[in-house]
Motif scaffolding. Structure first.
Motif, PDB file in Angstrom:
ATOM      1  N   SER A  71      39.539  39.878  88.862  1.00 37.78           N
ATOM      2  CA  SER A  71      38.536  39.295  89.755  1.00 37.78           C
ATOM      3  C   SER A  71      37.192  39.995  89.596  1.00 37.78           C
ATOM      4  CB  SER A  71      39.005  39.357  91.210  1.00 37.78           C
ATOM      5  OG  SER A  71      39.257  40.694  91.606  1.00 37.78           O
ATOM      6  N   SER A 117      33.866  38.087  88.410  1.00 38.00           N
ATOM      7  CA  SER A 117      32.689  38.165  89.291  1.00 38.00           C
ATOM      8  C   SER A 117      31.489  38.729  88.542  1.00 38.00           C
ATOM      9  CB  SER A 117      33.004  39.047  90.510  1.00 38.00           C
ATOM     10  OG  SER A 117      34.014  38.475  91.296  1.00 38.00           O
ATOM     11  N   ASP A 145      28.177  36.709  87.748  1.00 35.33           N
ATOM     12  CA  ASP A 145      26.943  37.244  88.331  1.00 35.33           C
ATOM     13  C   ASP A 145      25.857  37.336  87.263  1.00 35.33           C
ATOM     14  OD1 ASP A 145      28.023  37.431  90.817  1.00 35.33           O
ATOM     15  OD2 ASP A 145      28.450  39.579  90.716  1.00 35.33           O
ATOM     16  N   ALA A 151      27.562  32.403  93.234  1.00 30.96           N
ATOM     17  CA  ALA A 151      28.700  33.323  93.223  1.00 30.96           C
ATOM     18  C   ALA A 151      29.591  33.098  94.441  1.00 30.96           C
ATOM     19  CB  ALA A 151      28.209  34.765  93.188  1.00 30.96           C
ATOM     20  N   GLY A 197      33.420  32.100  94.659  1.00 38.44           N
ATOM     21  CA  GLY A 197      34.309  33.037  95.339  1.00 38.44           C
ATOM     22  C   GLY A 197      35.603  32.411  95.808  1.00 38.44           C
TER      23      GLY A 197
END
Length: 855
Positions: A37, A41, A45, A253, A257
Motif C-alpha cells: 500500500s 500510494s 502521489d 490520492a 484510497g
C-alpha cells in the motif's frame, strides 16, 4: 540463567520451527500489506503531483455519486480565454476528458480494459506535465484521427492505421489510429484515446463550447495559491471548484484510497487470522516444551533459580522465537509485496518493483506483531513453569495445573458465553440494522472467546462421541487413540481451537452467503417480470444507440428504460440524505412486480413525483403527499411530491438508501443528458422469448459492453458476485488450515517425544509400526474433527444471527448449505490424516530399546 536459556533455545530449535513459521506468516501479511500500500500510494502521489496543473478549474460537485448516472459535468470552454488574461498565467488549456465511452475495434471487440479500470477519451496537447509522449505516428489532426496508449495497443493488438469505433454520449463516431502514445509515468491501468482538441468537445460532450476542466500553468515565480486566488476572482468565487496542484493530487490520492484500503484490509484480515491461529499454536508448543523440561526446570530451581528467573527464562526464549520469526516474516513480506506488484502489473497497473517503499513503520509493525504475539502467547506457560516446586520437578511430576480441575475455565467460559449469547439474542430481537450488526459483532467475539476458554471442558464428552466407533473398528489401537486425545483436555482443546477459528468463520459466512443468494433469488422471482434485461457488464450506463438497437430488434414488444442519478433529499426530520434514484419509463408494471403500501406506479412516475421505501419513509416521517426539497447534479434543485410508498424486499431498494425512484420525464427535466443503465425487454405478442434472445444478441453485436440476461442469468450474476466474498473467506480458511495443520503437527510431534518411553513399551509388547502409525493418525483425525464440529456449530449460530441482520435489509430467506458443512467435516478428517503423517512416521522409526531407556 542467560546461558542456560540460550542453550535451551538452541537445543529445541527444531521443535520451535513450526511456531516460528506461524509467526512468519502473521508478520509476512502485515509487512506485505504495508509495503504494497505504501508503494502504490507513493507511486500515485508522484503521478498525480507530476501531472496535475498548477491550478485546475472544474465543475462544482455537491453530491458524492454512489452510482454512475452517465452525465458529465462541464464548465464553459470560454473560461479559458477569461483565465488566460489573469496575471501570472503562463498557459491555459480547456480539457475534455470523459470516461462514459466504449471503444471497439473492427471485429466489434472492446478495446477497453477488462479489470474494471476505465476507458478514457481526452483531448491531446503536450505539456511538461503530460503523462504520455508520442512514440510513433503523428498527433491527431481534425475529426477521424486518434492516438491510443501503447499498453492498450499491445494488449488488444491495435496498430497504427487501424479503425476504431468510439461510442460516446452525443453519438458514435469512427477514428483511425494515427499514432501511439507511451506512458512516461505509472500506467494506472486505464485505456486512453486522444483526440484533436478542436473536435474533442463536440464529439465527446456534444458541444465545442463545453469542457470538463480548465488547466492553468503558472508563470515562473508565481505561487500556486496566489494564482488560485486570482483565477477565482476572474471566474467568480464559489461557482467552480478550484484546486492547486497539491490539492488536486491530494484529492486524486483520496479517491484512490478506497481501492487501496480494500487491498490493505483484506491483507490485514489474513494477518489477523494468522495471528489469532498462531497464538494457539505457540501457547500449545510452549506448554508442551515446558512439560517435557520438568526435570530441567526443577534442577534450575534446586540450584538457586527463583520463580522470576524461570519465568524470565521462558519469556526470553519466546522473545528470541518472535525476533527470528519476525525477521523471516519481514523478508517474506517484502517478497509478498513484490508478488502483489507483479500481479497488479498483470492487471494493467504497471508498478515498478525497483521503487518499492519500505517505510520505518513497516519493520516496527512487523516486530511489534511478531514479538508481541509470541510474548503474549508464551506468558501463561511461563507462569505455569514458575509455579513448579523444585521437589515436584525433581520427582518428574508433570507441570502443575495440567490435571487441575477445569473449574476456573468453566466459570470464565460460562460468564463470557452467557454475555455472548445475550448479545446474539439481542441481535435477533433488534429491529434496527445498525444496532443488530453491532450486537452481532460483540456476540461473535464473546462466543469465540468463550468457546476457546471452555473448549477443554467439551473435549471429553465430544471426543467420546466422535471416537465411539474407534474401538469397534480398530480394536485396541482405536481405543488407545481415543484415550490419547482425552489424556490432556487443555492440549487437545488448544490444538483444535486453531482449526475451529477458521471453520467458524467459514460456517458463518457460508450461511450468510447462501441466505443472500436465496433471498435475491426470491426477490428476482417476485419482482422481475421482464423477459430480458439488457445491462453493461460492469453496470455502467450505455449510449442511446444501444437503446435504439434494442427497440429496433424484430420481436421486441416493450422496452422500459432505467436511468440512475445521484441526488440528495432534505427530509422532514431535518436530515439531508445523499443517495441515488432510479428513473423509469412508462409501463413499469409490465416488467416489474412492485408492491405498494400506498399509491401505485402511475403516481410514482407522475411528473413532479417520486416514490420511496415505506420503511425509510417511516423512519424519516415522510408521508404520501409530502413535498421534499431535492438536489440534483450540477446544482439543480426541485421540490418533488411523494406519490407512492413501496414495500420493497430490500430496505435499501435498488441497492441504494431509501429505494427512491421516479419517472424518466422528471429525471430528464432536472438531470438532463443521462444515459440508460438497464433496459427491461418483453417479447411482442406471438414472439417466442427464446427466439427474441437470439435476435437481441445479433442486433447488439456492435455493443460488446452490454449483455442480454434472463432471470436465470440474473441469478447467476448475483451468485457470482456473492461468491467473490465467499472466495475471500475460503482463502482465509486456507490460511487458517495451513497454520492449524502446523499446530496439529507440532502437538503430535511433541506428544510423540513426550510419550517416547510409552511408545517403546507398546512396541515391545507387540504393537507393530503400522498399528502405531494408525494410532497417531486416528488421534489426529479425532482432534481435527473435534475442532471442525466446534467451529461449524459456532459458525452456524453466527450465520443464523447474521441472516437476521440481513433480514432487516430485506434479505429474509434463511438457507444453510448442508453440502458445504458435510464437505468441511470430511475435509477436517483429511487434514487430520495429513497432519499426522510426519509425526507417525517418526514414531514408527524409533528404536524400541532406546525408546524404553528414554527418560
Amino acid at each position: 540463567m542467560l546461558k542456560a536459556t540460550l542453550r535451551s533455545f538452541l537445543a529445541h530449535k527444531g521443535r520451535l520451527a513450526l511456531s516460528a513459521l506461524a509467526v512468519l506468516l502473521s508478520v509476512a501479511f502485515v509487512a506485505g500489506s504495508l509495503i504494497f500500500s505504501d508503494t502504490v500510494s507513493r507511486t500515485f502521489d508522484r503521478l498525480f503531483a507530476s501531472t496535475a496543473a498548477d491550478v485546475t478549474v472544474s465543475p462544482k460537485e455537491d453530491l458524492r455519486s454512489p452510482v454512475p448516472g452517465g452525465t458529465v459535468q462541464t464548465v464553459p470552454a470560454a473560461l479559458r480565454d477569461r483565465v488566460a488574461k489573469v496575471p501570472g498565467v503562463a498557459s491555459v488549456h480547456a480539457d475534455v476528458s470523459v470516461q462514459n465511452i466504449v471503444v471497439v475495434d473492427s471485429r466489434n471487440k472492446s478495446v477497453g480494459p477488462t479489470t474494471g479500470a476505465p476507458t478514457i477519451a481526452t483531448s491531446w496537447y503536450v505539456t511538461d506535465r503530460s503523462p504520455v509522449e508520442l512514440t510513433s505516428g503523428h498527433a491527431p489532426r481534425g475529426a477521424g484521427e486518434a492516438l491510443l496508449d501503447a499498453d492498450t495497443a499491445s494488449k488488444k493488438h491495435v496498430r497504427v492505421g487501424d479503425t476504431l469505433t468510439v461510442q460516446a454520449q452525443p453519438g458514435t463516431f469512427r477514428v483511425r489510429v494515427v499514432g501511439i502514445a507511451t506512458f512516461t509515468t505509472t500506467n494506472p491501468g486505464a485505456a486512453l484515446v486522444f483526440l484533436d482538441p478542436a473536435v474533442a468537445g463536440r464529439q465527446l460532450l456534444g458541444s465545442a463550447d463545453r469542457a470538463t476542466a480548465i488547466s492553468v500553468d503558472a508563470a515562473p515565480g508565481v505561487d500556486d495559491k496566489v494564482l488560485k486566488s486570482r483565477v477565482a476572482t476572474a471566474v467568480g468565487p464559489g461557482r467552480y471548484d478550484l484546486k492547486t496542484a497539491g490539492e488536486q493530487a491530494k484529492s486524486a490520492a483520496a479517491n484512490l484510497g478506497g481501492f487501496l484500503d480494500v487491498i490493505k484490509y483484506v491483507m490485514l484480515g489474513f494477518a489477523g487470522i494468522a495471528v489469532l491461529v498462531g497464538i494457539f499454536l505457540i501457547v500449545n508448543t510452549f506448554s508442551m516444551l515446558i512439560a517435557q523440561r520438568t526435570r530441567e526446570l526443577g534442577l534450575l530451581r534446586a540450584l538457586g533459580a527463583d520463580r522470576r528467573q524461570v519465568r524470565r527464562s521462558v519469556l526470553l526464549e519466546a522473545l528470541l522465537l518472535g525476533a527470528v520469526g519476525s525477521t523471516l516474516g519481514l523478508a517474506a513480506g517484502i517478497g509478498l509485496a513484490f508478488g502483489l506488484i507483479r500481479l497488479m502489473s498483470a492487471f494493467g497497473m504497471n508498478l515498478k518493483a525497483t521503487e518499492m517503499v519500505i517505510g520505518w513503520g513497516t519493520p516496527v509493525a512487523a516486530y511489534a506483531v511478531g514479538v508481541g504475539v509470541t510474548f503474549v502467547a508464551a506468558y501463561l506457560p511461563a507462569r505455569r513453569a514458575a509455579t513448579v516446586s523444585p521437589m515436584a520437578a525433581l520427582s518428574d511430576a508433570e507441570i502443575a495445573g495440567i490435571d487441575k480441575p477445569l473449574t476456573a475455565r468453566a466459570i470464565a467460559g460460562g460468564v463470557i458465553g452467557v454475555a455472548g449469547a445475550a448479545a446474539l439474542a439481542g441481535c435477533v430481537a433488534s429491529d434496527k440494522a445498525g444496532t443488530a450488526a453491532s450486537l452481532l459483532g460483540l456476540g461473535v467475539v464473546l462466543t469465540l472467546i468463550a468457546t476457546v476458554v471452555a473448549g477443554p471442558l467439551l473435549v471429553r464428552p465430544v471426543i467420546r462421541v466422535l471416537g465411539a466407533a474407534f474401538p469397534a473398528l480398530f480394536g485396541s489401537v482405536g481405543r488407545m487413540s481415543q484415550r490419547n486425545a482425552l489424556r490432556n483436555p487443555r492440549r487437545t482443546g488448544a490444538t483444535a481451537a486453531a482449526l475451529m477459528v477458521g471453520l467458524a468463520l467459514v460456517g458463518g459466512m457460508s450461511v450468510a452467503s447462501a441466505s443472500m443468494s436465496a433471498s435475491f433469488d426470491r426477490q428476482i422471482d417476485r419482482t422481475l417480470g421482464a423477459d430480458y434485461v439488457v445491462q453493461s457488464q460492469n453496470f455502467t450506463p450505455f449510449t442511446k444507440e444501444v437503446t435504439r438497437a434494442v427497440e429496433g430488434t424484430p420481436g421486441v414488444g416493450l422496452v422500459v428504460a432505467q436511468r440512475l442519478t445521484p441526488l440528495a433529499l432534505r427530509l422532514p426530520d431535518g436530515k439531508r440524505v445523499e443517495t441515488a434514484a432510479a428513473g423509469y419509463g412508462p409501463h413499469l408494471d409490465q416488467v416489474a412486480h412492485l408492491t405498494y403500501t400506498q399509491g401505485g406506479t402511475a403516481a410514482a412516475l407522475a411528473d413532479g413525483n417520486l416514490a420511496m421505501d415505506a420503511g425509510f419513509a417511516k423512519d424519516h416521517r415522510v408521508k404520501v403527499g409530502s413535498v421534499l426539497p431535492v438536489e440534483f447534479p450540477g446544482g439543480r434543485r426541485a421540490a418533488l411530491t411523494v406519490g407512492a410508498l413501496t414495500n420493497l424486499d430490500t430496505g435499501e431498494g435498488f441497492g441504494t438508501q431509501g429505494g427512491v425512484f421516479l419517472g424518466l420525464g422528471t429525471l430528464e427535466k432536472y438531470a438532463p443528458g443521462g444515459q440508460d443503465s438497464s433496459l427491461y425487454v418483453n417479447a411482442s405478442p406471438g414472439t417466442d422469448a427464446s427466439e427474441l434472445r437470439g435476435a437481441l444478441d445479433t442486433y447488439l453485436k456492435p455493443f460488446p459492453q452490454v449483455q442480454v440476461r434472463d432471470q436465470a442469468d440474473y441469478k447467476k450474476l448475483v451468485h457470482d458476485q456473492i461468491a467473490v466474498l465467499l472466495y475471500l473467506v475460503y482463502a482465509l480458511l486456507g490460511l487458517a488450515i495451513v497454520i492449524a495443520v502446523l499446530g496439529v503437527v507440532n502437538t503430535l510431534a511433541l506428544s510423540v517425544v513426550e510419550r517416547t518411553r510409552e511408545i517403546g513399551l507398546l512396541r515391545a509388547i507387540g504393537l507393530s509400526r503400522r498399528q502405531l502409525r494408525r494410532m497417531i493418525r486416528l488421534e489426529s483425525v479425532v482432534i481435527a474433527v473435534f475442532g471442525a464440529v466446534l467451529g461449524l456449530a459456532l459458525g452456524l449460530v453466527w450465520g443464523v444471527c447474521g441472516q437476521q441482520v440481513l433480514a432487516l435489509r430485506g434479505l429474509k430467506e434463511l438457507a444453510v448449505p448442508w453440502g458445504t458443512i458435510v464437505a468441511v467435516v470430511i475435509g477436517a478428517a483429511v487434514v487430520g490424516v495429513v497432519a499426522a503423517l510426519l509425526p507417525a512416521l517418526r514414531a514408527s522409526r524409533m528404536n524400541v530399546l532406546a525408546a524404553i531407556a528414554h527418560e
